[in-house]
Design a protein around this motif. Sequence first.
Motif, PDB file in Angstrom:
ATOM      1  N   VAL A  48       0.849  -1.189   0.000  1.00 16.08           N
ATOM      2  CA  VAL A  48       0.000   0.000   0.000  1.00 16.08           C
ATOM      3  C   VAL A  48       0.882   1.235   0.000  1.00 16.08           C
ATOM      4  N   GLU A  64      -3.885   4.132  -0.253  1.00 13.70           N
ATOM      5  CA  GLU A  64      -4.820   4.589   0.766  1.00 13.70           C
ATOM      6  C   GLU A  64      -5.607   5.796   0.245  1.00 13.70           C
ATOM      7  N   ALA A  73      -6.090   4.151   7.249  1.00 13.79           N
ATOM      8  CA  ALA A  73      -6.576   4.187   5.867  1.00 13.79           C
ATOM      9  C   ALA A  73      -5.798   3.213   4.992  1.00 13.79           C
ATOM     10  N   ALA A  74      -4.505   3.074   5.264  1.00 13.48           N
ATOM     11  CA  ALA A  74      -3.684   2.154   4.473  1.00 13.48           C
ATOM     12  C   ALA A  74      -4.066   0.705   4.748  1.00 13.48           C
ATOM     13  N   ALA A  77      -7.194   0.016   2.878  1.00 13.97           N
ATOM     14  CA  ALA A  77      -6.945  -0.158   1.444  1.00 13.97           C
ATOM     15  C   ALA A  77      -6.358  -1.527   1.154  1.00 13.97           C
TER      16      ALA A  77
END
Length: 209
Positions: A48, A64, A73-74, A77
């Motif tokens: 990511v 992300e 957020a990463a 993702a």
Amino acid sequence: MDFDAVVLAGGKSSRLGGVPKAQLRYDGATLLQRALTAARGAGRVVVVGPDPGSLPDSTLIAREDPPFGGPAAAIAAGLAALEEGSGEGADGRNPFPQAPWVLVMACDMPFAAAAVPVLFEVLSGHPEAEGAMSLSSDGRKQPLLGIYRASALRREVQAAAEQDGLANSAAFRLLARLDLLAVAVPAGSTDDVDTWDDAAALGVDGDLP
């Protein structure tokens, strides 16, 4: 234990003047390459972050949302990329089923490989736990070197998305409700590169490949 891996390589590297941590080198390999080696044995691996360059075949890439949106957020993702990559093949079978566990690790820990088997060994003796997080020799928890139950991670990602969102949220906050083991890992395995002083202390080379 069957597991997938999410390797986080999307930070701004602000204290390194914007030099990508993933491309720094230790002992002839980039930190990203060392992270991928540490994740050896994973069914699937997601990196990511920005364009990581050449990667082993079958490695998934995600970003992300928003870019540089932080570790929570990463992780979200990375989980999404694993879900998208687990669809049925033409024969109706699922060639890449989602593993029950996810190894989450930042790419800036050059010695993380020493911690991974310890985490798995301890976790295998506690099937009721929702994961295992590294505990450094000085007592600090490192959420970005841990193994987590995939279903629990997806649950917490969904809950966070429905509340305050995931952007600029810390990993500790995302993982706060999980029933986790704190596992003492070998000294140095959680040492990371945040500054050039860190890089020098760890023998990490700032010359990009």
